[in-house]
Each structure stands twice: as structure tokens, then as C-alpha cells.
Design an enzyme around this catalytic site. Structure first.
Site, PDB file in Angstrom:
ATOM      1  N   LYS A   1       4.074  32.847 -14.980  1.00 38.90           N
ATOM      2  CA  LYS A   1       5.196  33.780 -15.145  1.00 38.90           C
ATOM      3  C   LYS A   1       6.311  33.193 -16.004  1.00 38.90           C
ATOM      4  O   LYS A   1       6.604  32.003 -15.923  1.00 38.90           O
ATOM      5  CB  LYS A   1       5.789  34.126 -13.767  1.00 38.90           C
TER       6      LYS A   1
ATOM      7  N   SER B   1       2.040  36.896  -2.069  1.00 39.70           N
ATOM      8  CA  SER B   1       2.257  36.177  -0.828  1.00 39.70           C
ATOM      9  C   SER B   1       1.215  36.519   0.231  1.00 39.70           C
ATOM     10  O   SER B   1       1.044  35.791   1.206  1.00 39.70           O
ATOM     11  CB  SER B   1       3.658  36.510  -0.322  1.00 39.70           C
TER      12      SER B   1
END
Lengths: 298, 204
Positions: free
Chosen positions: A82, A237
């Protein structure tokens, strides 16, 4: 022999090869190997998963390059990483070390509050988040080779991803039945280039692959998003904040493949065992607006 | 054609839709194959582009590896593109990765490099005529070793990128991402020339 790298076709093409698969957030080479062993089609190399970024606060930046490199060395599947929205120097660096895909992501703290990166100049393909069709088409106009719903990363709550995938697909459906004379005004209202609006009206789909991201925590979440029209799944997550990452990663891969077969989704969910606990979720209505990630970038 | 066979595209993961559309453009009936029952109804199988580690795991978890191998050994034509060629290969160079072992080649994964080295290449394929083929290589494998009965149909930088052994075809590149249907037509002619075998229901 004529050879050309970094073309639109090869950039969009890698995203096409990921279809029907699951891309998993990992923060160590060991987690990357767990993801690959479970059948992930790619991993997203990060210092912290979104739930921890959310918990820690502060400024979230591009991850440590040694860490990204060690993850690239640990697995044979593609590795994504990212960059902050608008931070083209972070993107240049990730291209220089050879990551396979760059996620210009609202999960990190934006570097530019007005503009995204012009992604055409890069050999490395980009994926960007979107909440509706206009946002998706603006990112494609900037050169994104893949779109994902933003969802609400690190929340364990699927509601925003559902909202975004539905909004994108509703927008596409509306264009396919719009008379030709409306397309210029539709482009104006969407805030997107006419040629992309005309493409969607004609083909009934985005010109790039559409994945779901932000809130997937269970096999049934993955099956839901695939049935709503996602072409693949990002799990952030949801895997490494569950109490059994190996089992959850495998079950989510299996459910993504057999999303239209409830029996298989039931079997792989049951196989998680009676002690399986998905990550804890957040009721987004109780979060202050300043803590929401999805509104970053538009 | 009353005898036209249905072609399956293995649909566990990868660019399935692109192959289905290309096969239909080339004149075939094509279906997505996720189950052994669907496999039994096809006269030829394409394993598309995708991730080979993912698809090998799904093939064994959902019990498709053996049925595919049995059908192909009985003569059903198989074409693997990129990931599909890796899955069909005898072995993968330098990696302890399981494969179906249906064509006697050793493949090297990501042989041309990572994504930044993915490329469009005008490829000479004599079997398809003199016009170069617009070959799209994405983190592509090459043929490191080809067995004595393997025909190398095209090379890039001195490495095999299109191979055939009997009824099994492999390409390192992705014809399904182009509008050039010549490789799809080549595979369809392999299927049409194959007598119906095994448990294919297309005999009528």
C-alpha cells in the site's frame, strides 16, 4: 521480437488472473506462507493490519521496505503493498523494489487531500478503493487496473462493503438501460469521463476487475460479496485477528470458490470447529466520523 | 454440428469468463467446470490463467485432481494457459509444488520475472501461420525441460512457451486476453479430432 511491458493489457491482465481468489493482508513472511498454504492468490504486505492501524492512530505510511522484500522472498504468489493516497514517491519506490501490485489506499493516512496518483506512468499496476460508480471510474481514468470496494477496513463489519458493491453495481445497471442521449449528463453527474461511462453502458461492467474489500471476516461474508457481484475478495484483519488464522484463511478461500453452493459454504464453516471465533467487529454507527477510513479520497 | 463437443473451463479460480467467451467466439459450446459431474459432461478441458498454488489446493480439496487426470490419460484433450500449464506439467523447477503430471515438461514459474516484466510479445507460432500471435505474458512460466515426445510449438528468448504432447497443450501466455482466436481454434480442432472417450456424455 517486439516486446512491451507495462501495457494496459498486462496491468489489467494480472487482476484478471486473480479473479475468484482471496488476497490476504500479512505482516510477516510467516503469515505470508500461511496465506499461500491456505490458497491465497496474492498477499498484501503491511506493517500493521487495518484493525491495528485503527487502534494505534497516528500517521500510517507505506510499510518498511525490508519487510515487504522479505515477504516477496517468502512466497511465489504476487505481493501487493500500500501507498498513501496521492503519495507518488512511495509508489515510485514500491515499483523500484518490484512489488506486483500497488494499492493506493485509504487505510493509510492520505498524503494529498485533493489528488490521487496519476497511475498511467507506472509499469506496476494499481488497485484503488471506491464507494460508488463515479469514484470507481475516476480511479480507472487515473490509471487504476483494478477496483475494490472500500468497505470499512479493520472494522470486521461487512455493511460498508455491501453498500459500496451494491452502489457500484446499481450504477452500472442504470447505465446499461440509459438512452444514449443521457450519457453526457450521466458522465457529468458521476464525475467521470464520458468514454468510460459509454464503455460501462455498452458492456454492463467495469473495464477492470472489481473485488470486495473492507470487513470480510467469515466464509459466509465472502460468499455474500461474491453473490453480490464481487469478482474476488480482499481479507484484511479478518484472518489474523480471528482465533485460528490457518482455519479461517482456508475456509474463506473455499467459500469464495464455491460461493454459489450453500452446502459447501456450510461445510467449510462447520469445519472451523466449535471454538472458532471470527475477529471482533465494530458497530460503525458508534464510531465518530473522524475515525472512518472510507471517506478518505474521492 | 450434431456431434459438437462441449468444452469445459476449470472454474475454481482464474480468468474463466475470458476463456468461455473466447471459446464461444471460436464456435464452441463452453461451460464452467467446478464439479466432477460437470467434468463428466465435457469433451475437452481448459485450465485457465490464475494462481497455480491456489488451484492445486482447490483441486485436491474438492476431489477434482484424480478425475481430471483419469479423463486426460484416457484421451480427453486438455489445454492449460500459464497457471494451467503449470498445473498440467510433470514438475516445477526448484519448487516442491504438486502438479497433475499430464505433460512431460518441467516448468519454471515466474521465469520471465515479476509483474514489472510482464509483456505483450509478437510471437512466431509456425503451426498457426506466418502472422505473429499477440502473446500476453503475465508473470509467466517457461519450459525448462521438454520430454522426448513433447513438441515445442513456440519459443521466446530461447525457451519453450507453447508445447504439445499428444492431447495435452500448454501455453505460457494468455490467448484468452486477446481477440485473436487462433489458439482456441487450434485446441478445438484437437478436440474435434479426438474420438469420444471415457465418460463423456457427448457421444450422441
Amino acid at each position: 521480437m517486439e516486446q512491451q511491458t507495462g501495457t494496459v493489457t498486462v496491468k489489467r491482465g494480472l487482476a484478471q488472473m486473480l479473479k475468484g481468489g482471496v488476497i490476504m493482508d500479512v505482516v510477516t513472511p510467516e503469515q505470508a506462507v500461511i496465506a499461500q498454504d491456505a490458497g491465497a492468490v496474492a498477499v498484501m504486505a503491511l506493517e500493521r493490519i487495518p484493525a491495528d492501524i485503527r487502534a494505534m492512530g497516528g500517521v500510517a505510511r507505506m510499510s518498511n521496505l525490508e519487510l515487504i522484500q522479505s515477504i516477496m522472498d517468502a512466497v511465489t504468489i504476487p505481493v501487493m503493498a500500500k501507498v498513501r493516497i496521492g503519495h507518488f514517491a512511495e509508489a515510485q519506490v514500491l515499483q523500484a523494489i518490484g512489488v506486483d501490485f500497488i494499492d493506493e489506499s485509504e487505510v493509510l493516512t492520505p498524503a494529498d487531500d485533493k489528488y490521487h496518483i496519476s497511475k498511467h506512468e507506472y509499469t506496476t499496476p494499481f488497485v484503488c478503493g471506491a464507494r460508488d460508480l463515479g469514484e470507481a471510474l475516476r480511479r480507472i481514468a487515473e490509471g487504476a487496473a483494478m477496483i475494490r470496494s472500500k468497505g470499512e477496513a479493520g472494522s470486521g463489519n461487512i455493511v460498508e462493503a455491501v453498500r459500496h458493491i451494491r452502489a457500484i453495481n446499481d450504477g452500472i445497471r442504470e447505465l446499461t438501460v440509459a438512452p444514449k442521449e443521457e450519457l453526457v449528463a450521466r458522465a457529468r453527474d458521476l464525475g467521470a469521463p464520458l468514454e468510460l461511462v459509454a464503455y460501462v453502458a455498452e458492456h454492463g461492467k467495469l473495464p477492470v476487475v472489481l473485488f470486495c474489500a473492507g470487513g470480510v471476516s467469515t466464509p459466509a461474508d465472502a460468499a455474500l460479496m461474491m453473490q453480490l457481484g464481487a469478482e474476488g475478495i480482499f481479507v484484511g484483519s479478518g484472518i489474523f485477528k480471528s482465533n485460528n488464522p490457518k482455519a479461517f484463511s482456508k475456509a474463506i478461500v473455499d467459500a469464495t470458490t464455491h460461493f454459489e453452493d450453500p452446502k459447501t459454504v456450510a461445510e467449510v464453516s462447520k469445519a472451523l470447529g466449535k471454538d472458532a471465533l471470527a475477529m471482533e467487529g465494530i458497530d460503525l454507527r458508534k464510531l465518530p466520523e473522524s475515525e472512518l477510513l472510507a471517506p478518505r479520497g474521492n | 454440428m450434431a456431434t459438437k463437443k462441449t468444452i469445459g473451463v476449470l472454474a475454481l479460480q482464474g480468468d474463466v469468463g475470458e476463456h468461455l467467451r473466447a471459446l464461444e467466439r471460436a464456435g464452441a459450446n463452453a461451460i464452467a467446470v467446478k464439479t466432477a459431474a460437470q467434468l463428466a459432461s465435457v469433451g475437452g478441458l481448459v485450465i485457465p490463467g490464475g494462481e497455480s498454488t491456489t488451484v492445486m489446493k482447490l483441486l485436491s480439496r474438492f476431489g477434482l485432481a484424480e478425475p481430471i487426470a483419469t479423463r486426460v490419460r484416457a484421451g480427453m484433450p486438455l489445454w492449460g494457459t500459464c497457471m494451467g500449464m503449470i498445473v498440467a506439467a510433470r514438475e516445477v523447477a526448484d519448487l516442491d509444488q504438486p502438479t497433475l503430471g499430464l505433460i512431460d515438461v518441467t516448468v519454471r514459474r515466474n521465469a520471465f520475472g515479476r509483474q514489472n516484466e510482464s509483456a505483450e510479445v509478437d510471437l512466431t507460432i509456425p503451426a498457426l501461420g506466418s502472422r505473429p500471435f499477440p502473446a500476453i505474458f503475465i508473470r509467466a512460466p517457461w519450459i525448462e525441460r521438454a520430454g522426448p515426445h513433447v513438441e515445442v510449438l513456440a519459443e521466446r528468448d530461447g525457451h519453450g512457451v507453447m508445447v504439445r504432447e499428444g492431447q495435452v497443450l500448454g501455453t505460457s501466455f494468455h490467448p484468452e486476453l486477446t481477440s485473436d482466436d487462433r489458439v482456441h481454434r487450434y485446441f478445438l480442432s484437437m478436440v474435434e479430432q479426438t474420438p469420444t472417450v471415457g465418460n463423456s456424455r457427448d457421444a450422441a
